[in-house]
Design an enzyme around this catalytic site. Structure first.
Site, short mmCIF file in Angstrom:
data_model
loop_
_atom_site.label_atom_id
_atom_site.label_comp_id
_atom_site.label_asym_id
_atom_site.label_seq_id
_atom_site.Cartn_x
_atom_site.Cartn_y
_atom_site.Cartn_z
N ARG A 1 36.51 28.32 36.28
CA ARG A 1 35.81 29.36 37.05
C ARG A 1 35.45 30.52 36.13
O ARG A 1 36.02 30.71 35.06
CB ARG A 1 36.70 29.86 38.20
CG ARG A 1 37.93 30.61 37.75
CD ARG A 1 38.54 31.46 38.85
NE ARG A 1 39.82 32.03 38.45
CZ ARG A 1 39.96 33.11 37.68
NH1 ARG A 1 38.89 33.72 37.20
NH2 ARG A 1 41.16 33.56 37.38
N TYR B 1 46.06 36.74 40.06
CA TYR B 1 47.30 36.23 40.64
C TYR B 1 47.02 35.73 42.05
O TYR B 1 46.27 36.35 42.81
CB TYR B 1 48.36 37.34 40.69
CG TYR B 1 49.54 37.03 41.58
CD1 TYR B 1 50.55 36.17 41.15
CD2 TYR B 1 49.64 37.58 42.86
CE1 TYR B 1 51.64 35.88 41.98
CE2 TYR B 1 50.71 37.29 43.69
CZ TYR B 1 51.72 36.44 43.24
OH TYR B 1 52.78 36.13 44.06
N HIS B 2 47.62 34.59 42.40
CA HIS B 2 47.63 34.10 43.78
C HIS B 2 49.07 33.97 44.23
O HIS B 2 49.95 33.60 43.43
CB HIS B 2 46.96 32.73 43.89
CG HIS B 2 45.52 32.71 43.49
ND1 HIS B 2 44.57 33.52 44.08
CD2 HIS B 2 44.86 31.98 42.55
CE1 HIS B 2 43.40 33.28 43.53
NE2 HIS B 2 43.54 32.36 42.59
N CYS C 1 41.85 40.81 36.69
CA CYS C 1 40.41 40.64 36.43
C CYS C 1 39.95 41.36 35.17
O CYS C 1 38.75 41.59 34.98
CB CYS C 1 39.58 41.11 37.64
SG CYS C 1 40.02 40.25 39.17
N ALA D 1 39.43 39.45 45.21
CA ALA D 1 38.89 39.01 43.92
C ALA D 1 38.04 37.76 44.14
O ALA D 1 38.33 36.94 45.01
CB ALA D 1 40.03 38.71 42.95
N ILE D 2 37.01 37.62 43.32
CA ILE D 2 36.09 36.49 43.44
C ILE D 2 35.86 35.88 42.06
O ILE D 2 35.59 36.60 41.09
CB ILE D 2 34.74 36.93 44.05
CG1 ILE D 2 34.94 37.45 45.47
CG2 ILE D 2 33.73 35.79 44.03
CD1 ILE D 2 33.69 38.04 46.09
N GLU E 1 38.20 36.70 34.79
CA GLU E 1 39.41 36.92 33.99
C GLU E 1 40.64 36.40 34.73
O GLU E 1 40.53 35.58 35.64
CB GLU E 1 39.54 38.42 33.69
CG GLU E 1 39.24 38.82 32.26
CD GLU E 1 40.33 38.39 31.29
OE1 GLU E 1 41.38 37.88 31.74
OE2 GLU E 1 40.14 38.56 30.07
N VAL E 2 41.80 36.91 34.33
CA VAL E 2 43.07 36.48 34.91
C VAL E 2 43.26 37.10 36.30
O VAL E 2 42.86 38.25 36.55
CB VAL E 2 44.25 36.85 33.99
CG1 VAL E 2 44.35 38.36 33.79
CG2 VAL E 2 45.57 36.30 34.54
#
Length: 299
Positions: A127, A133-134, A226, A195-196, A130-131
């Site tokens: 994707r 978290y989920h 991000c 975030a997308i 950037e980095v």
């Protein structure tokens, strides 16, 4: 949004048109009175594209399982388009156990930990972005859509995903969210709540958006979310608490006092509704067993 338009003229009383499964078309019905000299009205009925809804919003689906499912569906849709010219859209909704994901633009400089010894699982993906978290309490939406039948414009697609979240926050929680110039995502003040990050393969989308509902935000301290310095991360629950403390809005106060499961349920319902409105879709619910899904991903 680009629509395939088709005009239909009739001298009879128009009948309601049922949504057509694989197109997003606008039909016009022209009604003429008496001797045919006076136009009475023009009735327009919107036909919706069909979208398969795979709903795991109450479940914690391992990231690698959801990732594998997305790639499998994308492969199927590409084959279907090649053979039939179109395919249904798909929307996957779920939560993940705690995990960090890296996009194609990710730099290890935005990790506040040793990548060889991460606090949670970490996945480098295809994707954009950037980095991030989920984790539990965060609703993740993975739309797998044929943009040839919507609009072949990635900026439009990103802004439309943002619009879904902005509408949810406004209509359900009276939270006024916005975009940030030059950045992707949804913000309330200085706090990023959604975030997308997407990938598009032959105009088929996958990956998607993550909305913090009642997420534990402490894991974000392990990263520069991000890759954006000097900004904070927020959640719906935190924003409701701030609103409750700053005003006497009883409706907002009642929302804040909802238990976590109810808050997830209300947010999920609103996300599903707003997504269908913005992208003009009707849902076909697809049932997949979570154990079978996990077993399939391990093969």
């Amino acid at each position: 949004m680009i629509l395939l338009e088709c005009s239909c003229f009739t001298f009879n009383k128009p009948r309601p048109l049922r949504p057509h499964s694989n197109s997003s078309s606008t039909f016009s019905s022209l009604i003429i009175n008496g001797g045919g000299h006076r136009i009475r009205t023009i009735k327009r009925v919107q036909c919706l594209r069909s979208c398969d809804l795979i709903d795991f919003h109450q479940d914690l689906i391992p990231y690698e399982v959801a990732w594998s499912l997305q790639k499998h569906i994308v492969k199927e849709k590409k084959s279907q388009i090649q053979n039939e010219g179109d395919c249904n859209d798909t929307l996957i909704v779920l939560q993940h156990p705690s995990v960090f994901t890296l996009g194609t633009a990710s730099s290890n400089n935005n990790l506040n930990f040793d990548i060889k010894n991460p606090p949670f699982d970490i996945h480098r993906t295809e994707r954009g972005g950037e980095v991030t978290y989920h984790g539990p309490g965060q609703l993740v939406m993975y739309p797998i859509m044929n943009l040839r039948k919507h609009k072949m414009d990635l900026h439009w697609y990103l802004r439309t995903l943002e619009e879904v979240v902005i509408r949810v926050l406004s209509s359900t929680f009276s939270i006024q969210a916005s975009r940030m110039e030059g950045l992707t995502g949804v913000w309330v003040g200085n706090e990023k709540v959604a975030a997308i990050g997407i990938r598009v393969d032959q105009w088929i989308t996958y990956h998607g958006l993550a909305l913090n509902v009642m997420t534990d935000l402490s894991p974000f301290k392990w990263i520069v979310p991000c890759g954006i310095h000097g900004r904070q991360v927020g959640s719906i629950k935190g924003l409701l608490k701030e609103t409750q403390l700053s005003c006497n809005d009883h409706e907002t106060a009642d929302l804040y006092h909802l238990d976590d499961a109810s808050l997830i349920h209300i947010t999920h319902k609103s996300l599903i509704e707003e997504f269908s409105k913005v992208f003009q879709l009707e849902y076909n619910h697809k049932i997949i067993s979570v154990p079978m899904l996990c077993e399939s991903a391990r093969k």
